[in-house]
Scaffold this motif. Structure first.
Motif, PDB file in Angstrom:
ATOM      1  N   ASP A 109       0.823  -1.206   0.000  1.00 19.03           N
ATOM      2  CA  ASP A 109       0.000   0.000   0.000  1.00 19.03           C
ATOM      3  C   ASP A 109       0.860   1.261   0.000  1.00 19.03           C
ATOM      4  OD1 ASP A 109       0.886   0.346   2.622  1.00 19.03           O
ATOM      5  OD2 ASP A 109      -1.061  -0.017   3.556  1.00 19.03           O
ATOM      6  N   ARG A 110       0.224   2.405   0.103  1.00 16.97           N
ATOM      7  CA  ARG A 110       0.929   3.686  -0.004  1.00 16.97           C
ATOM      8  C   ARG A 110       1.890   3.918   1.149  1.00 16.97           C
ATOM      9  NH1 ARG A 110      -3.847   4.941   2.549  1.00 16.97           N
ATOM     10  NH2 ARG A 110      -3.767   6.556   4.180  1.00 16.97           N
ATOM     11  N   ARG A 111       1.675   3.218   2.254  1.00 17.20           N
ATOM     12  CA  ARG A 111       2.560   3.336   3.417  1.00 17.20           C
ATOM     13  C   ARG A 111       3.672   2.290   3.373  1.00 17.20           C
ATOM     14  NH1 ARG A 111      -2.290   3.560   7.772  1.00 17.20           N
ATOM     15  NH2 ARG A 111      -3.286   2.360   6.112  1.00 17.20           N
ATOM     16  N   HIS A 112       3.790   1.626   2.224  1.00 13.10           N
ATOM     17  CA  HIS A 112       4.821   0.609   1.972  1.00 13.10           C
ATOM     18  C   HIS A 112       4.584  -0.688   2.737  1.00 13.10           C
ATOM     19  CE1 HIS A 112       6.561   4.074   0.178  1.00 13.10           C
ATOM     20  NE2 HIS A 112       6.979   4.611   1.312  1.00 13.10           N
ATOM     21  N   ARG A 113       3.441  -0.828   3.398  1.00 13.17           N
ATOM     22  CA  ARG A 113       3.126  -2.075   4.076  1.00 13.17           C
ATOM     23  C   ARG A 113       2.736  -3.143   3.056  1.00 13.17           C
ATOM     24  NH1 ARG A 113      -1.653  -1.091   8.076  1.00 13.17           N
ATOM     25  NH2 ARG A 113      -2.615  -0.696   6.053  1.00 13.17           N
ATOM     26  N   LEU A 114       3.146  -4.365   3.292  1.00 14.45           N
ATOM     27  CA  LEU A 114       2.640  -5.500   2.533  1.00 14.45           C
ATOM     28  C   LEU A 114       1.376  -5.974   3.240  1.00 14.45           C
ATOM     29  CD1 LEU A 114       6.011  -7.377   1.934  1.00 14.45           C
ATOM     30  CD2 LEU A 114       4.726  -6.035   0.256  1.00 14.45           C
ATOM     31  N   VAL A 115       0.233  -5.746   2.610  1.00 13.89           N
ATOM     32  CA  VAL A 115      -1.055  -6.033   3.241  1.00 13.89           C
ATOM     33  C   VAL A 115      -1.527  -7.408   2.796  1.00 13.89           C
ATOM     34  CG1 VAL A 115      -3.444  -5.292   3.514  1.00 13.89           C
ATOM     35  CG2 VAL A 115      -1.619  -3.589   3.343  1.00 13.89           C
ATOM     36  N   LEU A 116      -1.799  -8.281   3.770  1.00 14.28           N
ATOM     37  CA  LEU A 116      -2.229  -9.651   3.504  1.00 14.28           C
ATOM     38  C   LEU A 116      -3.716  -9.787   3.802  1.00 14.28           C
ATOM     39  CD1 LEU A 116       0.618 -11.620   5.359  1.00 14.28           C
ATOM     40  CD2 LEU A 116       0.669 -10.600   3.090  1.00 14.28           C
ATOM     41  N   GLY A 117      -4.439 -10.319   2.824  1.00 11.03           N
ATOM     42  CA  GLY A 117      -5.856 -10.619   3.011  1.00 11.03           C
ATOM     43  C   GLY A 117      -6.142 -12.032   2.537  1.00 11.03           C
ATOM     44  N   GLY A 118      -7.385 -12.251   2.167  1.00 11.43           N
ATOM     45  CA  GLY A 118      -7.768 -13.567   1.678  1.00 11.43           C
ATOM     46  C   GLY A 118      -8.886 -14.204   2.462  1.00 11.43           C
ATOM     47  N   GLY A 119      -9.413 -13.485   3.445  1.00 13.55           N
ATOM     48  CA  GLY A 119     -10.572 -13.994   4.164  1.00 13.55           C
ATOM     49  C   GLY A 119     -10.265 -14.932   5.307  1.00 13.55           C
ATOM     50  N   TRP A 120      -9.074 -14.846   5.889  1.00 17.40           N
ATOM     51  CA  TRP A 120      -8.760 -15.693   7.040  1.00 17.40           C
ATOM     52  C   TRP A 120      -9.662 -15.315   8.210  1.00 17.40           C
ATOM     53  CZ3 TRP A 120      -5.352 -19.782   7.503  1.00 17.40           C
ATOM     54  CH2 TRP A 120      -4.599 -20.058   6.359  1.00 17.40           C
ATOM     55  N   PRO A 121     -10.189 -16.321   8.929  1.00 12.56           N
ATOM     56  CA  PRO A 121     -11.162 -16.018   9.980  1.00 12.56           C
ATOM     57  C   PRO A 121     -10.531 -15.382  11.214  1.00 12.56           C
ATOM     58  CG  PRO A 121     -10.676 -18.366   9.948  1.00 12.56           C
ATOM     59  CD  PRO A 121      -9.992 -17.770   8.745  1.00 12.56           C
ATOM     60  N   ALA A 122     -11.259 -14.444  11.781  1.00 10.25           N
ATOM     61  CA  ALA A 122     -10.926 -13.883  13.093  1.00 10.25           C
ATOM     62  C   ALA A 122     -11.775 -14.590  14.139  1.00 10.25           C
ATOM     63  CB  ALA A 122     -11.184 -12.388  13.089  1.00 10.25           C
ATOM     64  N   GLY A 123     -11.690 -14.124  15.375  1.00 12.24           N
ATOM     65  CA  GLY A 123     -12.549 -14.657  16.417  1.00 12.24           C
ATOM     66  C   GLY A 123     -13.998 -14.250  16.188  1.00 12.24           C
ATOM     67  N   PRO A 124     -14.887 -14.591  17.117  1.00 16.12           N
ATOM     68  CA  PRO A 124     -16.315 -14.350  16.920  1.00 16.12           C
ATOM     69  C   PRO A 124     -16.647 -12.863  16.731  1.00 16.12           C
ATOM     70  CG  PRO A 124     -15.946 -15.847  18.764  1.00 16.12           C
ATOM     71  CD  PRO A 124     -14.602 -15.304  18.387  1.00 16.12           C
ATOM     72  N   PHE A 125     -17.606 -12.616  15.850  1.00 17.09           N
ATOM     73  CA  PHE A 125     -18.128 -11.266  15.649  1.00 17.09           C
ATOM     74  C   PHE A 125     -18.704 -10.739  16.960  1.00 17.09           C
ATOM     75  CE2 PHE A 125     -21.967  -8.700  15.023  1.00 17.09           C
ATOM     76  CZ  PHE A 125     -21.453  -7.628  14.309  1.00 17.09           C
ATOM     77  N   HIS A 126     -18.452  -9.466  17.223  1.00 18.50           N
ATOM     78  CA  HIS A 126     -19.004  -8.811  18.401  1.00 18.50           C
ATOM     79  C   HIS A 126     -19.699  -7.532  17.978  1.00 18.50           C
ATOM     80  CE1 HIS A 126     -19.318  -6.827  22.310  1.00 18.50           C
ATOM     81  NE2 HIS A 126     -19.165  -8.024  22.851  1.00 18.50           N
ATOM     82  N   GLU A 127     -20.822  -7.270  18.598  1.00 16.07           N
ATOM     83  CA  GLU A 127     -21.660  -6.137  18.213  1.00 16.07           C
ATOM     84  C   GLU A 127     -20.968  -4.788  18.372  1.00 16.07           C
ATOM     85  OE1 GLU A 127     -25.425  -4.595  16.916  1.00 16.07           O
ATOM     86  OE2 GLU A 127     -24.787  -6.684  17.119  1.00 16.07           O
ATOM     87  N   HIS A 128     -20.146  -4.641  19.405  1.00 16.37           N
ATOM     88  CA  HIS A 128     -19.657  -3.312  19.765  1.00 16.37           C
ATOM     89  C   HIS A 128     -18.146  -3.148  19.723  1.00 16.37           C
ATOM     90  CE1 HIS A 128     -23.722  -2.200  20.801  1.00 16.37           C
ATOM     91  NE2 HIS A 128     -23.814  -3.224  21.638  1.00 16.37           N
ATOM     92  N   HIS A 129     -17.392  -4.196  19.509  1.00  9.34           N
ATOM     93  CA  HIS A 129     -15.946  -4.024  19.417  1.00  9.34           C
ATOM     94  C   HIS A 129     -15.367  -5.035  18.439  1.00  9.34           C
ATOM     95  CE1 HIS A 129     -15.361  -7.595  21.924  1.00  9.34           C
ATOM     96  NE2 HIS A 129     -16.140  -7.070  22.847  1.00  9.34           N
ATOM     97  N   ALA A 130     -14.121  -4.832  18.087  1.00  5.81           N
ATOM     98  CA  ALA A 130     -13.490  -5.689  17.088  1.00  5.81           C
ATOM     99  C   ALA A 130     -13.384  -7.124  17.595  1.00  5.81           C
ATOM    100  CB  ALA A 130     -12.105  -5.152  16.739  1.00  5.81           C
ATOM    101  N   ALA A 131     -13.495  -8.062  16.660  1.00  6.61           N
ATOM    102  CA  ALA A 131     -13.347  -9.472  17.008  1.00  6.61           C
ATOM    103  C   ALA A 131     -11.917  -9.751  17.444  1.00  6.61           C
ATOM    104  CB  ALA A 131     -13.695 -10.339  15.809  1.00  6.61           C
ATOM    105  N   PRO A 132     -11.707 -10.741  18.291  1.00  5.64           N
ATOM    106  CA  PRO A 132     -10.339 -11.082  18.709  1.00  5.64           C
ATOM    107  C   PRO A 132      -9.530 -11.680  17.566  1.00  5.64           C
ATOM    108  CG  PRO A 132     -11.919 -12.644  19.622  1.00  5.64           C
ATOM    109  CD  PRO A 132     -12.717 -11.558  18.989  1.00  5.64           C
ATOM    110  N   ILE A 133      -8.231 -11.526  17.666  1.00  3.44           N
ATOM    111  CA  ILE A 133      -7.296 -12.071  16.675  1.00  3.44           C
ATOM    112  C   ILE A 133      -7.104 -13.562  16.922  1.00  3.44           C
ATOM    113  CG2 ILE A 133      -4.853 -12.035  15.991  1.00  3.44           C
ATOM    114  CD1 ILE A 133      -4.987  -8.967  16.585  1.00  3.44           C
ATOM    115  N   ARG A 134      -7.026 -14.315  15.831  1.00  4.23           N
ATOM    116  CA  ARG A 134      -6.750 -15.747  15.922  1.00  4.23           C
ATOM    117  C   ARG A 134      -5.311 -16.011  15.496  1.00  4.23           C
ATOM    118  NH1 ARG A 134     -11.569 -19.514  13.593  1.00  4.23           N
ATOM    119  NH2 ARG A 134      -9.698 -20.758  13.140  1.00  4.23           N
ATOM    120  N   ASP A 135      -4.547 -16.610  16.387  1.00 10.58           N
ATOM    121  CA  ASP A 135      -3.145 -16.881  16.092  1.00 10.58           C
ATOM    122  C   ASP A 135      -2.992 -17.865  14.939  1.00 10.58           C
ATOM    123  OD1 ASP A 135      -2.351 -15.169  18.101  1.00 10.58           O
ATOM    124  OD2 ASP A 135      -2.067 -16.752  19.590  1.00 10.58           O
ATOM    125  N   ASP A 136      -3.918 -18.835  14.812  1.00 10.27           N
ATOM    126  CA  ASP A 136      -3.787 -19.810  13.734  1.00 10.27           C
ATOM    127  C   ASP A 136      -3.975 -19.162  12.366  1.00 10.27           C
ATOM    128  OD1 ASP A 136      -6.501 -19.404  14.389  1.00 10.27           O
ATOM    129  OD2 ASP A 136      -7.079 -21.361  13.597  1.00 10.27           O
TER     130      ASP A 136
END
Length: 382
Positions: free
Chosen positions: A261-288
């Motif tokens: 990206d413009r900040r020179h970061r290599l951005v990785l996506g692809g739809g890897w799952p995070a922890g459970p969806f939460h209504e009011h805050h970000a889902a937890p990170i999954r180490d796997d």
């Protein structure tokens, strides 16, 4: 007596911003409501890829595959609309860097050739390369790559810039924005929709529900139950020197995307799952998911694996049982429209164009009946 408002757009992510702009340009007076701050949920946390060539049918852990062939005409149409927005919306920051879709097995190579035929039929220009040809074009690719397709139309938009740019332009052209305005009620009365929020009631003949993970919750007070499920995905970024990677790289058989990206970061996506969806805050990170995504980099682009992990974050999306998009009006609810699901970032300008046509009673340029919300409406049980 002339009404004050023609449409309420619920959700100020990229689809809502694009819809507000399209409706405003078509002469509608539009109010955009968002439960928090604009672009802080799915649209602002996605990888931001513009998927023009066919991609993998399953993100990691996904059961039902996407019918990717059916989406190609939509991807072509969206590509042209992104170009048009790029010419009329300051600060949109499109990057048409082109993209490789790689394969590592015989079965995946066959999938590349099959999708190439689909893309040719859809009018999307792609080219099939052998592994050796792909490595000559992109020496970063590792020895496991057996073949690749190249599409010059692939690219990305910066997620923290694209939606806000569209929203600023919509406001500049007449729309109004109301952040931190959660919808608490929705009722049709007197030929109009009454949209209730904690501080104000809005009345308009049209409501556009593009609230992403909260899409079903918005229409629920109107007695409509949609079979939609919010979930959360995970993204990663690596530190790197400028000009390390100048294209988008994806995998035909796995959830994988990487670009710089413009900040020179290599951005990785692809739809890897995070922890459970939460209504009011970000889902937890999954180490796997972190381990799995980084392992793909090590295998497919070995020299990039030396770069340190800079950031990991999660973001919500909404999914349908068939993993396909949803767009259209709702039976027995005139003036109420929904849009979202698969490829929402890529399809944002197309959904905006289509919703504007639907609102004005016009035929859409592409047949979208297969993506109607009618298939998701759940009847009450007794």
């Amino acid at each position: 007596m002339r009404r004050e408002l023609d449409a309420v757009v619920v959700g100020a992510g990229i689809v809502g911003a694009a819809a507000a702009l399209a409706l405003t340009r078509a002469g509608s007076r539009v109010a955009v409501l968002d439960r928090t701050a604009p672009n802080t949920a799915g649209s602002g946390t996605t990888a931001g890829n513009l998927h023009i060539q066919t991609i993998h049918t399953r993100r990691p852990g996904q059961g039902t595959p996407v019918d990717v062939e059916k989406l190609l005409p939509l991807q072509k149409a969206a590509s042209g609309l992104w170009d048009m927005l790029g010419e009329s919306v300051p600060g949109l920051r499109l990057n048409r860097c082109g993209g490789f879709m790689v394969a590592e097995t015989d079965e995946q190579v066959r999938a590349l050739h099959r999708k190439y035929r689909w893309e040719q039929s859809a009018g999307i220009p792609t080219e099939v390369l052998t592994g050796a040809e792909a490595r000559r074009a992109l020496p970063l690719l590792g020895p496991t790559v057996e073949a690749a397709t190249w599409c010059a139309w692939d690219g990305y938009a910066e997620p923290d810039m694209a939606g806000p740019a569209l929203l600023r332009q919509a406001i500049a052209e007449g729309a109004t924005l109301h952040p931190h305005t959660p919808v608490t009620g929705l009722e049709r009365t007197g030929g109009e929709w009454v949209v209730t929020t904690p501080g104000k009631t809005w009345r308009a003949p049209v409501v556009i529900d593009v609230a992403g993970p909260w899409l079903a919750a918005i229409v629920a007070p109107a007695g409509i139950t949609l079979d939609l499920a919010p979930t959360s995905l995970q993204m990663h970024a690596l530190d790197a020197e400028p000009n390390t990677l100048d294209v988008l790289v994806q995998h035909v058989g796995e959830g994988m995307s990487i670009k710089q990206d413009r900040r020179h970061r290599l951005v990785l996506g692809g739809g890897w799952p995070a922890g459970p969806f939460h209504e009011h805050h970000a889902a937890p990170i999954r180490d796997d998911s972190t381990v799995g995504n980084l392992a793909q980099v090590e295998r497919l682009l070995p020299s990039l694996h030396r770069y340190p992990l800079r950031a990991t974050w999660t973001g919500p999306v909404v999914t349908t049982p068939d993993e396909m998009p949803v767009i259209g009006g709702l039976d027995d609810a005139p003036g109420l429209f929904v849009a979202g699901g698969t490829y929402s970032f890529t399809f944002a300008p197309l959904w905006a164009q289509a919703l504007t046509a639907m609102v004005h009673g016009n035929t859409t340029d592409i047949d979208l009946s297969a993506f109607s919300p009618a298939r998701l409406v759940q009847l009450p049980t007794h």
